[in-house]
Design an enzyme around this catalytic site. Sequence first.
Site, mmCIF file in Angstrom:
data_model
loop_
_atom_site.group_PDB
_atom_site.id
_atom_site.type_symbol
_atom_site.label_atom_id
_atom_site.label_comp_id
_atom_site.label_asym_id
_atom_site.label_seq_id
_atom_site.Cartn_x
_atom_site.Cartn_y
_atom_site.Cartn_z
ATOM 1 N N ARG A 54 0.832 -1.217 0.000
ATOM 2 C CA ARG A 54 0.000 0.000 0.000
ATOM 3 C C ARG A 54 0.862 1.262 0.000
ATOM 4 O O ARG A 54 0.580 2.234 -0.704
ATOM 5 C CB ARG A 54 -0.907 -0.025 1.242
ATOM 6 C CG ARG A 54 -1.939 1.070 1.349
ATOM 7 C CD ARG A 54 -3.107 0.906 0.391
ATOM 8 N NE ARG A 54 -2.937 1.677 -0.813
ATOM 9 C CZ ARG A 54 -3.283 1.273 -2.014
ATOM 10 N NH1 ARG A 54 -3.825 0.082 -2.176
ATOM 11 N NH2 ARG A 54 -3.064 2.014 -3.068
ATOM 12 N N LYS B 48 2.480 25.178 -3.387
ATOM 13 C CA LYS B 48 1.183 24.576 -3.036
ATOM 14 C C LYS B 48 1.267 23.059 -3.102
ATOM 15 O O LYS B 48 0.552 22.394 -3.862
ATOM 16 C CB LYS B 48 0.088 25.120 -3.967
ATOM 17 C CG LYS B 48 -0.129 26.613 -3.783
ATOM 18 C CD LYS B 48 -1.128 27.205 -4.769
ATOM 19 C CE LYS B 48 -1.217 28.715 -4.541
ATOM 20 N NZ LYS B 48 -2.013 29.408 -5.578
ATOM 21 N N LYS C 288 5.608 41.215 -2.366
ATOM 22 C CA LYS C 288 4.208 41.360 -2.764
ATOM 23 C C LYS C 288 3.698 42.759 -2.426
ATOM 24 O O LYS C 288 4.419 43.590 -1.871
ATOM 25 C CB LYS C 288 3.368 40.300 -2.040
ATOM 26 C CG LYS C 288 3.784 38.870 -2.392
ATOM 27 C CD LYS C 288 2.715 37.875 -1.999
ATOM 28 C CE LYS C 288 3.101 36.474 -2.502
ATOM 29 N NZ LYS C 288 2.094 35.479 -2.134
ATOM 30 N N GLU D 245 6.121 40.857 -7.289
ATOM 31 C CA GLU D 245 4.784 40.637 -7.832
ATOM 32 C C GLU D 245 4.267 41.945 -8.421
ATOM 33 O O GLU D 245 4.296 42.987 -7.770
ATOM 34 C CB GLU D 245 3.852 40.162 -6.702
ATOM 35 C CG GLU D 245 2.473 39.793 -7.187
ATOM 36 C CD GLU D 245 1.579 39.284 -6.060
ATOM 37 O OE1 GLU D 245 2.058 38.450 -5.258
ATOM 38 O OE2 GLU D 245 0.423 39.734 -5.969
ATOM 39 N N ASP E 68 0.914 38.797 -12.249
ATOM 40 C CA ASP E 68 -0.162 38.077 -11.584
ATOM 41 C C ASP E 68 -1.505 38.319 -12.255
ATOM 42 O O ASP E 68 -1.995 39.460 -12.351
ATOM 43 C CB ASP E 68 -0.227 38.532 -10.120
ATOM 44 C CG ASP E 68 -1.057 37.557 -9.292
ATOM 45 O OD1 ASP E 68 -1.070 36.357 -9.626
ATOM 46 O OD2 ASP E 68 -1.689 38.009 -8.321
#
Lengths: 286, 286, 286, 286, 286, 286
Positions: free
Chosen positions: E106, E141, E173, E203, E224
């Site tokens: 597994r 992420k 940012k 950014e 962005d």
Amino acid sequence: MTTEPFAPSLDPFLIRPLVEAALREDLRSGDLTTEALIPPELSGRATMNFRVAGTVAGLQLAQTAFEMLDASAKVELLAHDGQGVEAKTSVLRVECSGRALLSAERVALNFVQRLSGIATLTARYAREIEGTKARLADTRKTTPLLRLVEKYAVRCGGGKNHRYALDDLILIKDNHIALCGGVEAAIERAKARIGHSVKIEVECDTLDQVGRAANAGADILLLDNMPPDVLKQAVEIVAGRSLCEASGGINLTTIRSVAETGVDLISVGALTHGATNLDIGLDVEL
Amino acid sequence: MTTEPFAPSLDPFLIRPLVEAALREDLRSGDLTTEALIPPELSGRATMNFRVAGTVAGLQLAQTAFEMLDASAKVELLAHDGQGVEAKTSVLRVECSGRALLSAERVALNFVQRLSGIATLTARYAREIEGTKARLADTRKTTPLLRLVEKYAVRCGGGKNHRYALDDLILIKDNHIALCGGVEAAIERAKARIGHSVKIEVECDTLDQVGRAANAGADILLLDNMPPDVLKQAVEIVAGRSLCEASGGINLTTIRSVAETGVDLISVGALTHGATNLDIGLDVEL
Amino acid sequence: MTTEPFAPSLDPFLIRPLVEAALREDLRSGDLTTEALIPPELSGRATMNFRVAGTVAGLQLAQTAFEMLDASAKVELLAHDGQGVEAKTSVLRVECSGRALLSAERVALNFVQRLSGIATLTARYAREIEGTKARLADTRKTTPLLRLVEKYAVRCGGGKNHRYALDDLILIKDNHIALCGGVEAAIERAKARIGHSVKIEVECDTLDQVGRAANAGADILLLDNMPPDVLKQAVEIVAGRSLCEASGGINLTTIRSVAETGVDLISVGALTHGATNLDIGLDVEL
Amino acid sequence: MTTEPFAPSLDPFLIRPLVEAALREDLRSGDLTTEALIPPELSGRATMNFRVAGTVAGLQLAQTAFEMLDASAKVELLAHDGQGVEAKTSVLRVECSGRALLSAERVALNFVQRLSGIATLTARYAREIEGTKARLADTRKTTPLLRLVEKYAVRCGGGKNHRYALDDLILIKDNHIALCGGVEAAIERAKARIGHSVKIEVECDTLDQVGRAANAGADILLLDNMPPDVLKQAVEIVAGRSLCEASGGINLTTIRSVAETGVDLISVGALTHGATNLDIGLDVEL
Amino acid sequence: MTTEPFAPSLDPFLIRPLVEAALREDLRSGDLTTEALIPPELSGRATMNFRVAGTVAGLQLAQTAFEMLDASAKVELLAHDGQGVEAKTSVLRVECSGRALLSAERVALNFVQRLSGIATLTARYAREIEGTKARLADTRKTTPLLRLVEKYAVRCGGGKNHRYALDDLILIKDNHIALCGGVEAAIERAKARIGHSVKIEVECDTLDQVGRAANAGADILLLDNMPPDVLKQAVEIVAGRSLCEASGGINLTTIRSVAETGVDLISVGALTHGATNLDIGLDVEL
Amino acid sequence: MTTEPFAPSLDPFLIRPLVEAALREDLRSGDLTTEALIPPELSGRATMNFRVAGTVAGLQLAQTAFEMLDASAKVELLAHDGQGVEAKTSVLRVECSGRALLSAERVALNFVQRLSGIATLTARYAREIEGTKARLADTRKTTPLLRLVEKYAVRCGGGKNHRYALDDLILIKDNHIALCGGVEAAIERAKARIGHSVKIEVECDTLDQVGRAANAGADILLLDNMPPDVLKQAVEIVAGRSLCEASGGINLTTIRSVAETGVDLISVGALTHGATNLDIGLDVEL
């Protein structure tokens, strides 16, 4: 192939962290005596011997201890875990560097002495109930950090393992029942929350509770501190709908009468918390 | 301030990893019963009670267990470690969330039961030799991973700690002597290797060895399995040059006669490996 | 067999966690350059070379680093720890995968450079006091997390290890004496609490304290910041009842005069906290 | 708000594992002296004092050490990391239990002494190149397991950090170039493998390599062991296309002449591997 | 040797802790079924098979899992990580003890299924932008604790890795810009603090910001959520002074048009957070 | 008190190691951008917002992340785990230091996005079978190292947990049956080895196996890849003697028809291995 169980064994992957921690606890910054007096190139031999009769448990832990300090150690098991042996029986032979032999000795013995002590005591309890349908089970009253191996030692002695931890069985006690407003409500709420692979056990102090818990679908009933005649009545009330577990203050003198009431299992905390180390020695030849 | 020792205590910093590991062992993925049946906002109270008379040890471990699961737990110690108490004595009171109370219960009890078992047994041995000059000492025959707290429990019971691990005392045995070509050579080699803060102990099986080891400057002599009359001769031969430690197969029946030989200390493995858990319970009120 | 000490060595079991942590610190998510530019099947060879003269220490740490990244690495030690070597001496030869060679290089060197730096400095101090009865000792002024190997490096350089940690020697300072109401009371209280395998050392700033501490049975006296003439008086006062340790601000210029006062040992924090890395390189051939 | 940098600081989350490991290394099974002689209820005060002038680094590590042993410790920083202070300056004041004070003392000092030693040495190097465009950088020649805090100490002293580990910069050396068949091919292959957030540095031993590496788009050139006049030519050849880093055998005597060649940065391994502990003490009042 | 990249691979040293933790998570106190029903001496064989077409990733993790439970396991990789395979392709063959085979199954599958899922999705994105100059990149992420292997899977699929963690790239940012009083001030302050091996990304939400950030020397611009026509203008404004990275809500339908604007790279969080496990099975023969 | 389940919640004690590991993975040596640009004394506020409709899971993990980096963080949960929310719903509000806010942001989101993704998908499956007696269950196809929280997310979505690990249920498959010589023999052997708190499940591919396994006393039957009409027959054959679990290739389109066959539970691996992250953002205000 038969349905005979294999000899119990511990996967090295599972016990390695435990043996390593035990060795680091004992060695700390190093074995001063060995480093000062034993030449690094010297090799040695030893046998591990039961000074008294008993049931063997934990040999892989000893084996792993020697192998961890000397990757080329040769360890031969002369008995298998779960085997009953007479006094003066050799159960393990090791050949490795003299330094590894002496530095691992205490850890190897501490494990085998404690686990064989548990297995031996368990075997005594198990013999008492032979011929009845009752099975002997342990509890969570194990030494902190050693549950894995102490429950294994119970299996070596012929006992069964009760739940391993707080997450593999629901055990509903009087406090829970009072909070939920009755045994039926407590079982219902438990079933609503847990998965289907988890069993539900209910602690019962009275025969009334026994009937209600069995009716409500409890998988197991913990019959707490009931004398044999009451246990017998409980077994009749349940009539196979739930497993009946006797528990509480059972000892070697009383366990037979408990087993003869027809209960399915008897749990005994003393298997682990009442065991003492068995007298086992390592005879070293450098 | 007097020279009276303070009550023994365990620094929370030292025991936190142990208590955390014990809780993780028992909780694993969570306490299923508690999560299913106990509302998170419910609080509870409990007292920990000695069911039998004994010597207290390990209360800080219990306290830490409750505090780890509920940072706002209020724990009050009603006795101190090292104190002898009667049956039915409350030793700790806790008020915390009901969930934390039930989830920590088993771990808290397992620690206090085992350590108080050791302290109680130690106190029995210590009482036997009161009035003699002999001090009682433990050994390295402790449960793996619990040496820190088991040796602490011995102190709670009035015993002294022998070496903690393989790195804080040189202990020369027969194998070492044979390898080095004599007790004098072995001591000499040990002194050449180690620092001045480490003592040297030599295992002696005969009175001849006793004399030679004392002459060679051993700090401590381990008088192994000698009967009282031989121990007495050994003490006379040493004449205060080294500490005399009696060891091997000493029990509650024989320890007094050993102590009266004039030895400085008596080491008893059974203090830790022969102790069983004391009967102590947690009475919970949710 | 003679009483000659074996070459010092570090048990792989003891250093593995340290070397693994060092490699993980340096590799983190991987050696980008090596992964991008070195074919996985390429093997390489290298020798580790002292660029300057010095005393070797830590070769097993380098060996372990290479073996951890390539289980089939072949490492040959061309010198032994504790050996004094000339500039341009090769001390280790390794043959392994080119990737492992380059990825382990910095860790291997950082260990050997620092430890050989300590061993070399220690050897210089030790040479200064040759012919006296004084032995050279380190302190607890080691780099955090490296005490095990830095104290080992001191041994490689011919020094002795003072206490390893706070639990293997009692060291009574002025604050303790004041709190206990005198040096005798402090020693008495310490003896009442500790086991017989632990020595007691008392810090003395005056000759009066020296006399009282020796009378009270201190095993070791820490003679703090005393000039040679006062040290000499202290040694006379003690007259062999306790070990005399000189400490405080001793350097290569002053150590000989200290040693000639007859003290038993001289502890020098600079052995570890004042050492710098030795110039040692790895010459790689891919 | 200006563009002035804030005083450097270490997030407690990052250093806690390091401080805890250091305390466990020093305390092991407990501080014997403190437990025997210091009453648990006694509180104490202390100030940490620079005995010599220097640059402060690591105060949060000391603060964390005291707080870990006494959660109610009150620590006040009297200076900030990165600040230059005179001899006899108090940099930290702590009030906590007497036991915590004495048990944490050595760990707190070992950290601050070593890190302030690095910061002080770095500041001396940095002062030498003031007024030039060159920035001072460290290397990976740090003490194993302490890279986080040693690189922080370099920042406290006014230096910059070169790559932290093997995974945050490509550094192409002669072996790589040979294996890839030329500097252009090596850079091309590296670019094909890595992400756009990683820079590429190329080690250059000759002016020919300098020109080729700059042409091929290296972000940084490591100009290894070049004398000032050659460095100056390299800077001219590069003409701002890559950053120029001088490295190799640069010391306090030579660094100014290197900086005046117009290189962008100068990396000095000695900032970390050549630093010794600064003389800093803890003056305790119980 | 060409500049062709080698097949991607994971160093066993790096993944071992991850595989061990996964096995311990799944085995806990042992594989009950296997221990009860599979004789310890039985050996078995299995092949790992892709049920659907996809890109392979993570085979070393599977290999390590089998080897950890059976040191003598023989594992043969039939494909290499990064390879695109058809449905019904065997990618790995293992022969080991039957117990190890079933107990590791597994974990081995969970790793390869998840990582091949990521690689396969990445490869689909990468195919969409073939022929443009844009490179595909991942983000942070990732699944907590699996970043190392998930970013590796992106590389297997033909993507590039963006920054690994918060310490290997400065990303400025809008909040930072506002706090610093403008993009120029923010970049200046960042440059004043960090080392030369770290890139600075800014950014940008508007073309005005794009121009100012490029002027101020940003290494990379994070464009962005800009539509393709605005991206095209941004690329023209930048004119090669900084790398242009498009980001935000880009999917398989839109990525081609984004790539054709001339941006240097496109980062897509969905490579890791939007991937599902690939259908891969282990066909066992005992 | 009713039998209504409490909102699901995760004990902080259980998740702390996971959150800490995730933060260390993302922070490594520190958050460069935050350290360079955000003043340490600045505080900030943020809300966590669902961009799409879904079921909430994992808020305590986010809360713990912020609290770990700022012990004085104030976190308010605006929704509870298990709650279905509309797009644009705020589920958590945090006020803490600006540095902690930005450094913990990604970890907090990665957890909540993944777990809410699982809970949301689970809720969709659960809705499909409302009104039937079938319960929805997960499998062991979870992301390695995240089983604890992924199985929790399944509960948040209204699913039940199947076995947690290899040690809390016996699952007998075809290989086992073949090795033991039949389903009856396999069940018998399993019962002989395990404790009474562990259930036994048998995988059945045919109706013949179904009947034999039910007869032999299996607690649960895993009806593998059976179409609805066969499932219906299996349920009739079992007639309540065992629980019937349908498994294999069940999706949102087919699950209703499976549920209507009368099976007790339906296990769906896709709940965990087929979920993708939910779109959830953190809106920060510094």
